[in-house]
Design a protein around this motif. Structure first.
Motif, PDB file in Angstrom:
ATOM      1  N   SER A 124       0.840  -1.202   0.000  1.00 25.38           N
ATOM      2  CA  SER A 124       0.000   0.000   0.000  1.00 25.38           C
ATOM      3  C   SER A 124       0.871   1.246   0.000  1.00 25.38           C
ATOM      4  CB  SER A 124      -0.916  -0.008   1.226  1.00 25.38           C
ATOM      5  OG  SER A 124      -1.763  -1.138   1.223  1.00 25.38           O
ATOM      6  N   ASN A 125       2.001   1.187   0.714  1.00 28.78           N
ATOM      7  CA  ASN A 125       2.931   2.313   0.723  1.00 28.78           C
ATOM      8  C   ASN A 125       3.637   2.477  -0.619  1.00 28.78           C
ATOM      9  OD1 ASN A 125       3.118   3.849   3.301  1.00 28.78           O
ATOM     10  ND2 ASN A 125       3.302   1.792   4.163  1.00 28.78           N
ATOM     11  N   VAL A 126       3.836   1.385  -1.350  1.00 29.73           N
ATOM     12  CA  VAL A 126       4.376   1.493  -2.709  1.00 29.73           C
ATOM     13  C   VAL A 126       3.394   2.247  -3.604  1.00 29.73           C
ATOM     14  CG1 VAL A 126       5.094   0.209  -4.762  1.00 29.73           C
ATOM     15  CG2 VAL A 126       5.805  -0.584  -2.498  1.00 29.73           C
ATOM     16  N   VAL A 127       2.115   1.966  -3.436  1.00 32.10           N
ATOM     17  CA  VAL A 127       1.102   2.653  -4.236  1.00 32.10           C
ATOM     18  C   VAL A 127       1.081   4.150  -3.914  1.00 32.10           C
ATOM     19  CG1 VAL A 127      -1.379   2.811  -4.740  1.00 32.10           C
ATOM     20  CG2 VAL A 127      -0.289   0.580  -4.510  1.00 32.10           C
ATOM     21  N   VAL A 128       1.313   4.503  -2.649  1.00 33.22           N
ATOM     22  CA  VAL A 128       1.454   5.919  -2.302  1.00 33.22           C
ATOM     23  C   VAL A 128       2.626   6.528  -3.074  1.00 33.22           C
ATOM     24  CG1 VAL A 128       1.998   7.548  -0.438  1.00 33.22           C
ATOM     25  CG2 VAL A 128       0.407   5.664  -0.035  1.00 33.22           C
ATOM     26  N   ALA A 302       9.727   5.278  -1.194  1.00 28.96           N
ATOM     27  CA  ALA A 302      10.091   6.191  -0.107  1.00 28.96           C
ATOM     28  C   ALA A 302       9.429   5.812   1.208  1.00 28.96           C
ATOM     29  CB  ALA A 302       9.714   7.629  -0.493  1.00 28.96           C
ATOM     30  N   TRP A 303       8.187   5.347   1.177  1.00 30.87           N
ATOM     31  CA  TRP A 303       7.463   4.996   2.409  1.00 30.87           C
ATOM     32  C   TRP A 303       7.518   3.502   2.682  1.00 30.87           C
ATOM     33  CZ3 TRP A 303       5.910   8.546  -1.195  1.00 30.87           C
ATOM     34  CH2 TRP A 303       5.831   9.866  -0.759  1.00 30.87           C
ATOM     35  N   SER A 304       7.546   2.677   1.662  1.00 27.91           N
ATOM     36  CA  SER A 304       7.595   1.228   1.882  1.00 27.91           C
ATOM     37  C   SER A 304       8.922   0.809   2.513  1.00 27.91           C
ATOM     38  CB  SER A 304       7.371   0.478   0.565  1.00 27.91           C
ATOM     39  OG  SER A 304       8.406   0.739  -0.365  1.00 27.91           O
ATOM     40  N   LEU A 305      10.008   1.525   2.214  1.00 21.24           N
ATOM     41  CA  LEU A 305      11.299   1.199   2.822  1.00 21.24           C
ATOM     42  C   LEU A 305      11.235   1.402   4.330  1.00 21.24           C
ATOM     43  CD1 LEU A 305      14.249   0.394   2.484  1.00 21.24           C
ATOM     44  CD2 LEU A 305      14.791   2.795   2.045  1.00 21.24           C
ATOM     45  N   GLN A 306      10.597   2.476   4.774  1.00 18.81           N
ATOM     46  CA  GLN A 306      10.448   2.700   6.210  1.00 18.81           C
ATOM     47  C   GLN A 306       9.570   1.618   6.841  1.00 18.81           C
ATOM     48  OE1 GLN A 306      12.154   4.705   7.936  1.00 18.81           O
ATOM     49  NE2 GLN A 306      11.045   5.741   9.561  1.00 18.81           N
ATOM     50  N   SER A 307       8.538   1.207   6.131  1.00 17.07           N
ATOM     51  CA  SER A 307       7.691   0.111   6.603  1.00 17.07           C
ATOM     52  C   SER A 307       8.516  -1.170   6.778  1.00 17.07           C
ATOM     53  CB  SER A 307       6.545  -0.127   5.613  1.00 17.07           C
ATOM     54  OG  SER A 307       5.802  -1.279   5.938  1.00 17.07           O
ATOM     55  N   THR A 308       9.433  -1.417   5.846  1.00 21.96           N
ATOM     56  CA  THR A 308      10.306  -2.587   5.949  1.00 21.96           C
ATOM     57  C   THR A 308      11.207  -2.503   7.171  1.00 21.96           C
ATOM     58  OG1 THR A 308      10.314  -3.069   3.580  1.00 21.96           O
ATOM     59  CG2 THR A 308      12.224  -3.785   4.826  1.00 21.96           C
ATOM     60  N   HIS A 309      11.782  -1.325   7.424  1.00 20.35           N
ATOM     61  CA  HIS A 309      12.612  -1.157   8.619  1.00 20.35           C
ATOM     62  C   HIS A 309      11.803  -1.462   9.885  1.00 20.35           C
ATOM     63  CE1 HIS A 309      15.647   0.410   6.098  1.00 20.35           C
ATOM     64  NE2 HIS A 309      15.326   1.685   6.127  1.00 20.35           N
ATOM     65  N   ILE A 310      10.580  -0.953   9.940  1.00 17.86           N
ATOM     66  CA  ILE A 310       9.726  -1.146  11.113  1.00 17.86           C
ATOM     67  C   ILE A 310       9.416  -2.625  11.312  1.00 17.86           C
ATOM     68  CG2 ILE A 310       7.416  -0.683  12.020  1.00 17.86           C
ATOM     69  CD1 ILE A 310       7.639   2.108  10.665  1.00 17.86           C
ATOM     70  N   ARG A 311       9.146  -3.321  10.212  1.00  9.40           N
ATOM     71  CA  ARG A 311       8.883  -4.763  10.327  1.00  9.40           C
ATOM     72  C   ARG A 311      10.116  -5.512  10.817  1.00  9.40           C
ATOM     73  NH1 ARG A 311      10.631  -8.863   8.207  1.00  9.40           N
ATOM     74  NH2 ARG A 311      11.692  -7.674   6.590  1.00  9.40           N
ATOM     75  N   PHE A 312      11.283  -5.202  10.253  1.00 11.71           N
ATOM     76  CA  PHE A 312      12.484  -5.930  10.652  1.00 11.71           C
ATOM     77  C   PHE A 312      12.839  -5.644  12.107  1.00 11.71           C
ATOM     78  CE2 PHE A 312      17.227  -6.530  10.555  1.00 11.71           C
ATOM     79  CZ  PHE A 312      17.175  -7.910  10.451  1.00 11.71           C
ATOM     80  N   LEU A 313      12.554  -4.441  12.583  1.00  8.86           N
ATOM     81  CA  LEU A 313      12.780  -4.144  13.999  1.00  8.86           C
ATOM     82  C   LEU A 313      11.929  -5.061  14.874  1.00  8.86           C
ATOM     83  CD1 LEU A 313      13.879  -2.508  16.354  1.00  8.86           C
ATOM     84  CD2 LEU A 313      12.089  -0.802  15.923  1.00  8.86           C
ATOM     85  N   ARG A 374      13.647  10.192   5.323  1.00  8.33           N
ATOM     86  CA  ARG A 374      14.963  10.290   4.683  1.00  8.33           C
ATOM     87  C   ARG A 374      15.298   8.967   4.020  1.00  8.33           C
ATOM     88  NH1 ARG A 374      19.775  13.055   6.188  1.00  8.33           N
ATOM     89  NH2 ARG A 374      21.402  12.543   4.670  1.00  8.33           N
ATOM     90  N   VAL A 375      15.816   9.009   2.802  1.00 11.17           N
ATOM     91  CA  VAL A 375      16.197   7.787   2.090  1.00 11.17           C
ATOM     92  C   VAL A 375      17.225   7.028   2.920  1.00 11.17           C
ATOM     93  CG1 VAL A 375      17.253   6.847   0.024  1.00 11.17           C
ATOM     94  CG2 VAL A 375      15.695   8.794  -0.151  1.00 11.17           C
ATOM     95  N   SER A 376      16.996   5.730   3.128  1.00 13.18           N
ATOM     96  CA  SER A 376      17.812   4.965   4.081  1.00 13.18           C
ATOM     97  C   SER A 376      18.169   3.584   3.555  1.00 13.18           C
ATOM     98  CB  SER A 376      17.061   4.835   5.414  1.00 13.18           C
ATOM     99  OG  SER A 376      15.742   4.323   5.207  1.00 13.18           O
TER     100      SER A 376
END
Length: 490
Positions: A124-128, A302-313, A374-376
């Protein structure tokens, strides 16, 4: 329930009700899609024993959003229709809206123990991101930008669960795809209704459980200048000519040896075969423009990458708790070496948590006008690198106990007195200890655990290639000037 393939998405909000219930989600999967498993076509994904556990888990998560305790956190009211829609589809323009978006991501990942790499929150964040990139797509062809805007509206209001498929089949990766059409998905015809495509794509995680697939360029093909392979589109999973081949499932129990994580979270991976499939014009977002595609790969994530970080945490936090409990259950948590290993696990979780906080705090305005973290990518490739070490620590702490634990059937057999004598733990009964170790085994030893580890290593992109891109794009000019100044004089 069988649904027809929608003719298009432009303004197509008829019947949209916002967030689905679990029962609505189950029914939506019985739509005539062609899913293959172990040489047989699956009649209904929702009821098949290899898939039902995961469908039930998704249904539980979707139902939770309707709970008064979670509805404000996980959803927002669409200004266009008044429907409740997923926060993952929100388009933040302020720090407060960005925080609300990722608070919902944190909720998704806590509820799924960080085990669902393709939770609806991700795509869903990719679609954003696709919606935010609409002006650049419109610069290629006006209709592409309009389609991206319309698709975001359609996906959010219909609460679509999505997958994506980026990679080409592994036939001969040394070959030039421009000389062999079988290596990449490509257009075979354009007509008044759209484009007809043929070929295959991998690896579509969550494909049998998704409503639609989003296909966009993989960067390697674009970099080779193969313009005919630049295809961005969305397609329902029941589209005529689309076949879905699933890998061996890890969710089935074997002789009572339960897989507590695999049963709930085996999100499946699939090959997609496109046998002259029609992509309607209003489902196309880009054709034939490599540079726009390459730039877009960063922008739309841009937003799905942050979602991935949150999941891996959250996944790291699960490892910390399981490793700590395993160590205590066998009385080794007082050993200095074990404590160092547990501290190492915690250091990874704390590092990632601070990186997530930093990416959000340093949010930047996109050309599309939204606020994005921020791109990470560096943080993502670091995560891919430490994931194997995290699993290794748990394997070392659990040692041979990970292999030999009684099953639930054993625990209710005449062996019970013997098991209580020889297979209990330190301050823990044989029942709880065996279940704890089976969770640990599902994290690091089972087929499910091995798949999860490979997923962590690869799903952000091949780490070596990613680090090379970081090297090429990193701006070190300020410090370079300082060093040059130092070496320019005695």
């Amino acid at each position: 329930m069988t649904t027809s393939v929608p003719a298009g998405t432009s303004g197509a909000l008829t019947g949209a009700t916002g967030i689905l219930t679990g029962d609505q989600y189950r029914a939506s999967l019985d739509d005539g899609r062609e899913v293959w498993l172990s040489g047989k076509r699956v009649d209904n994904v929702a009821t098949h024993p290899a898939f039902s556990g995961v469908v039930d888990e998704f249904a539980r998560l979707l139902d939770l959003r309707h709970d008064p305790e979670h509805v404000e956190l996980s959803t927002f009211v669409s200004p266009e229709t008044g429907n409740r829609v997923s926060q993952a589809y929100s388009m933040p323009t302020t720090p407060e809206e960005l925080r609300a978006k990722f608070a919902a991501s944190e909720w998704w990942m806590r509820e799924s123990l960080g085990q669902l790499g393709r939770s609806p929150d991700f795509m869903s964040n990719v679609v954003v991101g696709l919606r935010d990139y609409a002006p650049e797509l419109a610069a290629v062809r006006e209709e592409f930008g309009k389609n991206a805007v319309a698709y975001h509206r359609y996906a959010s209001e219909h609460d679509l669960v999505l997958t994506h498929a980026l990679g080409d089949p592994q036939i001969d990766r040394s070959a030039d795809p421009r000389k062999d059409d079988t290596l990449s998905l490509h257009i075979v015809e354009e007509n008044a209704d759209g484009v007809v495509v043929r070929g295959a794509k991998q690896l579509a995680t969550l494909a049998p459980f998704s409503h639609e697939v989003l296909v966009y360029l993989n960067g390697v093909t674009a970099a080779r200048g193969a313009e005919k392979f630049v295809l961005w589109f969305a397609l329902p999973m029941n589209a005529p000519g689309l076949r879905i081949l699933c890998r061996e499932p890890y969710s089935l129990d074997a002789e009572g040896h339960t897989h507590p994580l695999g049963r709930r979270f085996d999100e499946q991976d699939a090959m997609l075969f496109f046998d002259d499939v029609l992509i309607p014009w209003d489902r196309l977002f880009l054709l034939g423009d490599s540079m726009t595609a390459i730039k877009g790969l960063v922008r739309i994530n841009a937003w799905s990458l942050q979602s991935t970080h949150i999941r891996f945490l959250q996944r790291l936090r699960v490892f910390v708790s399981v490793a700590k409990m395993v160590a205590h259950s066998i009385g080794v948590d007082t050993f200095r070496g074990i404590q160092e290993q547990l501290g190492e696990l915690i250091s990874y979780a704390e590092t990632l948590e601070l990186g997530i906080i930093g990416a959000e705090a340093a949010a930047e305005r996109t050309p599309g006008g939204l606020l994005a973290p921020r791109v990470s990518y560096g943080l993502g490739f670091w995560s891919a690198g430490v994931s194997a070490r995290v699993a290794e620590i748990l394997r070392q702490i659990g040692s041979s106990g990970l292999i030999m634990q009684p099953s639930e059937a054993d625990l209710t057999s005449e062996l019970r007195p013997t098991l209580e004598t020889y297979m209990r733990g330190h301050d823990i009964g044989v029942d709880e200890k065996s279940r704890l170790f089976r969770i640990a085994w599902d994290l690091v030893g089972s087929g499910f655990g091995s798949r999860q580890e490979l997923y962590e290593y690869l799903h952000r992109g091949e780490p070596g290639a990613g680090r090379t891109r970081l090297w090429r794009s990193y701006d070190s000019s300020a410090v370079d000037a300082q060093i040059r100044d130092l070496i320019s004089r005695p």
